[in-house]
Write an enzyme that holds these catalytic residues in place. Structure first.
Site, PDB file in Angstrom:
ATOM      1  N   GLY A  18       0.830  -1.194   0.000  1.00  0.00           N
ATOM      2  CA  GLY A  18       0.000   0.000   0.000  1.00  0.00           C
ATOM      3  C   GLY A  18       0.864   1.244   0.000  1.00  0.00           C
ATOM      4  N   SER A  19       0.232   2.394   0.109  1.00  0.00           N
ATOM      5  CA  SER A  19       0.953   3.664   0.106  1.00  0.00           C
ATOM      6  C   SER A  19       1.517   3.943   1.500  1.00  0.00           C
ATOM      7  CB  SER A  19      -0.001   4.791  -0.275  1.00  0.00           C
ATOM      8  OG  SER A  19      -0.983   4.952   0.742  1.00  0.00           O
ATOM      9  N   MET A  20       2.268   5.019   1.638  1.00  0.00           N
ATOM     10  CA  MET A  20       2.661   5.456   2.970  1.00  0.00           C
ATOM     11  C   MET A  20       1.406   5.833   3.763  1.00  0.00           C
ATOM     12  SD  MET A  20       6.168   7.665   2.516  1.00  0.00           S
ATOM     13  CE  MET A  20       6.304   8.017   4.273  1.00  0.00           C
ATOM     14  N   SER A  22      -0.625   3.937   5.216  1.00  0.00           N
ATOM     15  CA  SER A  22      -1.748   3.009   5.091  1.00  0.00           C
ATOM     16  C   SER A  22      -1.746   1.972   6.212  1.00  0.00           C
ATOM     17  CB  SER A  22      -1.702   2.310   3.720  1.00  0.00           C
ATOM     18  OG  SER A  22      -0.529   1.535   3.591  1.00  0.00           O
ATOM     19  N   GLY A  23      -0.726   2.002   7.083  1.00  0.00           N
ATOM     20  CA  GLY A  23      -0.711   1.084   8.222  1.00  0.00           C
ATOM     21  C   GLY A  23      -0.023  -0.244   7.945  1.00  0.00           C
ATOM     22  N   GLU A  91       9.685  -2.579   4.924  1.00  0.00           N
ATOM     23  CA  GLU A  91      10.267  -1.650   3.945  1.00  0.00           C
ATOM     24  C   GLU A  91      11.044  -2.396   2.854  1.00  0.00           C
ATOM     25  OE1 GLU A  91       9.451   1.405   4.027  1.00  0.00           O
ATOM     26  OE2 GLU A  91       9.238   2.105   6.081  1.00  0.00           O
ATOM     27  N   GLN A  93      10.832  -2.572  -0.204  1.00  0.00           N
ATOM     28  CA  GLN A  93      11.145  -1.867  -1.459  1.00  0.00           C
ATOM     29  C   GLN A  93      12.553  -1.286  -1.460  1.00  0.00           C
ATOM     30  OE1 GLN A  93       9.032  -0.635   0.830  1.00  0.00           O
ATOM     31  NE2 GLN A  93       9.786   1.402   1.284  1.00  0.00           N
ATOM     32  N   CYS A 150      -9.068  15.093   0.032  1.00  0.00           N
ATOM     33  CA  CYS A 150     -10.510  14.937  -0.178  1.00  0.00           C
ATOM     34  C   CYS A 150     -11.155  13.833   0.663  1.00  0.00           C
ATOM     35  CB  CYS A 150     -10.801  14.698  -1.658  1.00  0.00           C
ATOM     36  SG  CYS A 150     -10.402  13.032  -2.195  1.00  0.00           S
TER      37      CYS A 150
END
Ligand SMILES: [Zn+2]
Length: 191
Positions: A18-20, A22-23, A91, A93, A150
């Site tokens: 997931g993205s940063m 996101s847990g 981490e 990646q 948003c």
């Protein structure tokens, strides 16, 4: 994810992506803690590049933590994982491509391997070696953050500086979570 329906023999690979924000680390630590409570031998790794908060531990943004071994290359995992039943890596990646073969080797040898990592870089492109790990995994959990603009589900990590380095370690002052509509990829001129 911790249910009895897992195979009792043989290992497997779980990927948390997931993205940063996101847990991912929180979820990784939660799974590893459950294994420790079940008295399984757990070993946890993280690449050296990520030195925020604490060099010897994996720490989530909400301050959960678990002690870890800092490694320079994916090969270093093998010597430390021999007696482990559960291997956690955060981490991912930031590790080299060799991790794909090593994760497979660990799972083949009967270990539960749980890997957490960013699936996309700051340009919104797949972050190697995550795509290969996701393809190899028995279980993939995709987590979403919440878009700071948003409030929609956020699948992207927006870099707030103009640096073009692929790896820019840091937290909330450099990055924020954005949805697909609010995400602004760097323009060609910035790349
Ligand atoms: Zn948005």
């Amino acid at each position: 994810m911790d249910g009895d329906w897992y195979p009792h023999k043989g290992g497997w690979l779980e990927v948390i992506c997931g993205s940063m924000f996101s847990g991912k680390t929180e979820e990784l630590i939660r799974r590893l803690r459950r294994a420790q409570i079940a008295k399984q031998k757990v070993v946890v790794f993280k690449p050296r590049i990520d030195d925020r908060y604490d060099a010897e531990s994996i720490v989530s943004h909400n301050q959960l933590q678990i002690s870890s071994i800092v490694i320079d290359k994916s090969e270093d995992i093998l010597q430390h994982a021999i007696f482990a039943q559960v291997v956690g890596i955060d981490e991912v990646q930031f590790l080299d491509e060799g991790i794909v073969e090593i994760a497979q080797k660990l799972a083949d040898s009967g270990k539960r391997v749980i890997i957490a990592g960013l699936d996309k870089d700051y340009r919104g492109k797949p972050f190697l070696p995550m795509p290969s790990l996701m393809a190899m995994a028995e279980y993939v959990t995709k987590l979403l953050a919440i878009c700071v603009r948003c409030g929609a589900p956020a699948n992207y990590t927006q870099r707030l500086t103009r640096s073009d380095k692929l790896v820019e370690v840091g937290a909330s002052e450099i990055y924020e979570a954005r949805c697909r509509h609010c995400f602004e990829p760097p323009s060609k001129n910035d790349e």
